[in-house]
Design a protein around this motif. Structure first.
Motif, PDB file in Angstrom:
ATOM      1  N   PRO A   5       0.779  -1.144   0.147  1.00 33.73           N
ATOM      2  CA  PRO A   5      -0.558   0.071  -0.371  1.00 33.73           C
ATOM      3  C   PRO A   5       0.938   1.349  -0.178  1.00 33.73           C
ATOM      4  CG  PRO A   5      -0.492  -0.870   1.981  1.00 33.73           C
ATOM      5  CD  PRO A   5       0.842  -1.616   1.206  1.00 33.73           C
ATOM      6  N   PRO A   6       0.288   2.141  -0.452  1.00 35.39           N
ATOM      7  CA  PRO A   6       1.769   3.785  -0.355  1.00 35.39           C
ATOM      8  C   PRO A   6       1.474   4.069   0.726  1.00 35.39           C
ATOM      9  CG  PRO A   6      -0.706   4.423  -1.511  1.00 35.39           C
ATOM     10  CD  PRO A   6      -0.924   3.095  -0.274  1.00 35.39           C
ATOM     11  N   PHE A   7       2.613   4.183   1.048  1.00 33.55           N
ATOM     12  CA  PHE A   7       3.511   5.059   2.340  1.00 33.55           C
ATOM     13  C   PHE A   7       2.865   5.414   3.236  1.00 33.55           C
ATOM     14  CE2 PHE A   7       6.299   7.107   5.085  1.00 33.55           C
ATOM     15  CZ  PHE A   7       7.059   6.008   6.036  1.00 33.55           C
ATOM     16  N   ASP A   8       2.332   7.039   2.106  1.00 31.36           N
ATOM     17  CA  ASP A   8       1.667   8.031   2.850  1.00 31.36           C
ATOM     18  C   ASP A   8       0.152   7.104   3.395  1.00 31.36           C
ATOM     19  OD1 ASP A   8       0.625   8.136   0.882  1.00 31.36           O
ATOM     20  OD2 ASP A   8       0.825  10.220   0.220  1.00 31.36           O
ATOM     21  N   ARG A   9      -0.092   6.297   3.262  1.00 30.85           N
ATOM     22  CA  ARG A   9      -1.562   6.107   3.983  1.00 30.85           C
ATOM     23  C   ARG A   9      -1.702   4.728   4.484  1.00 30.85           C
ATOM     24  NH1 ARG A   9      -4.595   9.203   3.472  1.00 30.85           N
ATOM     25  NH2 ARG A   9      -6.797   7.868   3.902  1.00 30.85           N
ATOM     26  N   SER A  10      -0.046   4.379   5.455  1.00 25.25           N
ATOM     27  CA  SER A  10       0.095   3.204   5.899  1.00 25.25           C
ATOM     28  C   SER A  10       0.117   3.407   7.084  1.00 25.25           C
ATOM     29  CB  SER A  10       1.306   2.775   4.971  1.00 25.25           C
ATOM     30  OG  SER A  10       0.847   1.908   4.024  1.00 25.25           O
ATOM     31  N   VAL A  11      -0.216   3.070   8.679  1.00 25.21           N
ATOM     32  CA  VAL A  11      -0.003   2.563   9.672  1.00 25.21           C
ATOM     33  C   VAL A  11       0.193   1.740  10.052  1.00 25.21           C
ATOM     34  CG1 VAL A  11      -1.222   3.238  11.430  1.00 25.21           C
ATOM     35  CG2 VAL A  11      -2.361   4.629   9.767  1.00 25.21           C
ATOM     36  N   PHE A  12       1.507   2.031  10.844  1.00 25.25           N
ATOM     37  CA  PHE A  12       2.388   0.549  10.830  1.00 25.25           C
ATOM     38  C   PHE A  12       1.536   0.686  12.909  1.00 25.25           C
ATOM     39  CE2 PHE A  12       4.047   2.584   7.644  1.00 25.25           C
ATOM     40  CZ  PHE A  12       5.423   0.951   7.292  1.00 25.25           C
ATOM     41  N   VAL A  13       0.909  -0.929  12.938  1.00 30.32           N
ATOM     42  CA  VAL A  13       0.691  -0.806  14.459  1.00 30.32           C
ATOM     43  C   VAL A  13       2.092  -2.086  15.094  1.00 30.32           C
ATOM     44  CG1 VAL A  13      -0.921  -1.748  15.189  1.00 30.32           C
ATOM     45  CG2 VAL A  13      -1.520  -0.900  13.369  1.00 30.32           C
ATOM     46  N   ASN A  14       2.419  -1.586  16.057  1.00 29.53           N
ATOM     47  CA  ASN A  14       3.594  -2.685  16.458  1.00 29.53           C
ATOM     48  C   ASN A  14       3.117  -3.435  18.539  1.00 29.53           C
ATOM     49  OD1 ASN A  14       5.524  -3.603  17.401  1.00 29.53           O
ATOM     50  ND2 ASN A  14       6.651  -1.524  18.124  1.00 29.53           N
ATOM     51  N   CYS A  15       2.515  -3.936  17.923  1.00 31.91           N
ATOM     52  CA  CYS A  15       1.359  -4.361  19.367  1.00 31.91           C
ATOM     53  C   CYS A  15       1.608  -5.761  19.582  1.00 31.91           C
ATOM     54  CB  CYS A  15       0.125  -3.572  18.824  1.00 31.91           C
ATOM     55  SG  CYS A  15      -0.673  -4.705  18.266  1.00 31.91           S
ATOM     56  N   PRO A  16       1.242  -5.759  20.781  1.00 36.67           N
ATOM     57  CA  PRO A  16       1.717  -7.335  21.659  1.00 36.67           C
ATOM     58  C   PRO A  16       0.022  -8.296  20.097  1.00 36.67           C
ATOM     59  CG  PRO A  16       0.611  -6.566  23.339  1.00 36.67           C
ATOM     60  CD  PRO A  16       0.999  -5.521  22.035  1.00 36.67           C
ATOM     61  N   PHE A  17       0.391  -9.784  20.187  1.00 34.76           N
ATOM     62  CA  PHE A  17      -0.209 -10.778  19.245  1.00 34.76           C
ATOM     63  C   PHE A  17      -0.187 -11.780  20.214  1.00 34.76           C
ATOM     64  CE2 PHE A  17       2.152  -7.890  16.347  1.00 34.76           C
ATOM     65  CZ  PHE A  17       1.275  -7.379  15.093  1.00 34.76           C
ATOM     66  N   ASP A  18      -0.905 -11.176  21.189  1.00 32.36           N
ATOM     67  CA  ASP A  18      -1.303 -13.051  22.203  1.00 32.36           C
ATOM     68  C   ASP A  18      -3.318 -12.678  22.162  1.00 32.36           C
ATOM     69  OD1 ASP A  18      -2.702 -10.390  23.594  1.00 32.36           O
ATOM     70  OD2 ASP A  18      -0.514 -11.014  25.225  1.00 32.36           O
ATOM     71  N   GLU A  19      -3.624 -14.030  22.252  1.00 30.58           N
ATOM     72  CA  GLU A  19      -5.299 -13.926  22.262  1.00 30.58           C
ATOM     73  C   GLU A  19      -5.381 -12.772  23.051  1.00 30.58           C
ATOM     74  OE1 GLU A  19      -7.389 -17.913  22.679  1.00 30.58           O
ATOM     75  OE2 GLU A  19      -5.358 -18.405  22.012  1.00 30.58           O
ATOM     76  N   ALA A  20      -5.187 -12.452  24.696  1.00 34.68           N
ATOM     77  CA  ALA A  20      -5.729 -11.346  25.163  1.00 34.68           C
ATOM     78  C   ALA A  20      -6.065  -9.302  24.327  1.00 34.68           C
ATOM     79  CB  ALA A  20      -5.089 -11.539  26.483  1.00 34.68           C
ATOM     80  N   PHE A  21      -4.560  -9.775  23.473  1.00 41.30           N
ATOM     81  CA  PHE A  21      -4.998  -8.366  22.467  1.00 41.30           C
ATOM     82  C   PHE A  21      -5.392  -8.436  21.578  1.00 41.30           C
ATOM     83  CE2 PHE A  21      -3.263  -4.954  20.779  1.00 41.30           C
ATOM     84  CZ  PHE A  21      -3.428  -4.054  21.456  1.00 41.30           C
ATOM     85  N   ALA A  22      -6.212  -9.888  21.106  1.00 40.83           N
ATOM     86  CA  ALA A  22      -6.732  -9.994  19.729  1.00 40.83           C
ATOM     87  C   ALA A  22      -7.908  -9.067  19.417  1.00 40.83           C
ATOM     88  CB  ALA A  22      -6.600 -10.835  19.445  1.00 40.83           C
ATOM     89  N   PRO A  23      -8.995  -8.831  20.379  1.00 38.88           N
ATOM     90  CA  PRO A  23     -10.323  -7.588  20.459  1.00 38.88           C
ATOM     91  C   PRO A  23      -9.611  -6.025  19.505  1.00 38.88           C
ATOM     92  CG  PRO A  23     -10.691  -9.341  21.961  1.00 38.88           C
ATOM     93  CD  PRO A  23      -9.164  -9.894  21.859  1.00 38.88           C
ATOM     94  N   LEU A  24      -8.374  -6.003  20.992  1.00 36.51           N
ATOM     95  CA  LEU A  24      -8.228  -4.570  20.578  1.00 36.51           C
ATOM     96  C   LEU A  24      -7.528  -4.438  19.239  1.00 36.51           C
ATOM     97  CD1 LEU A  24      -7.960  -1.545  22.035  1.00 36.51           C
ATOM     98  CD2 LEU A  24      -5.852  -2.449  22.967  1.00 36.51           C
ATOM     99  N   LEU A  25      -6.870  -5.459  18.731  1.00 32.50           N
ATOM    100  CA  LEU A  25      -5.812  -5.511  17.463  1.00 32.50           C
ATOM    101  C   LEU A  25      -6.962  -5.344  15.868  1.00 32.50           C
ATOM    102  CD1 LEU A  25      -3.688  -5.608  15.682  1.00 32.50           C
ATOM    103  CD2 LEU A  25      -3.097  -7.387  15.809  1.00 32.50           C
TER     104      LEU A  25
END
Length: 63
Positions: free
Chosen positions: A4-24
């Protein structure tokens, strides 16, 4: 796959565990709903340096 275009990209750095999944999921939905593209570098068994390499690849558009 074309990155995707760089200027329309949002980089998300977050935990990838089951507890965080709904928030992600909510974060990704909001980003997409606003017309942007969520970019994620999921964790696996590798160390943080490899995760950083994946984030850099996303930024460069190689993934």
């Amino acid at each position: 796959m074309i990155a995707p275009p760089f200027d329309r990209s949002v980089f998300v750095n977050c935990p990838f565990d089951e507890a965080f999944a709904p928030l992600l999921q909510a974060i990704a939905f909001c980003i997409t709903n606003l017309g942007f593209f969520p970019r994620l570098a999921p964790e696996n068994a590798d160390n943080a340096a490899n995760r950083l390499d994946r984030i850099i690849e996303l930024i460069r558009g190689n993934s």
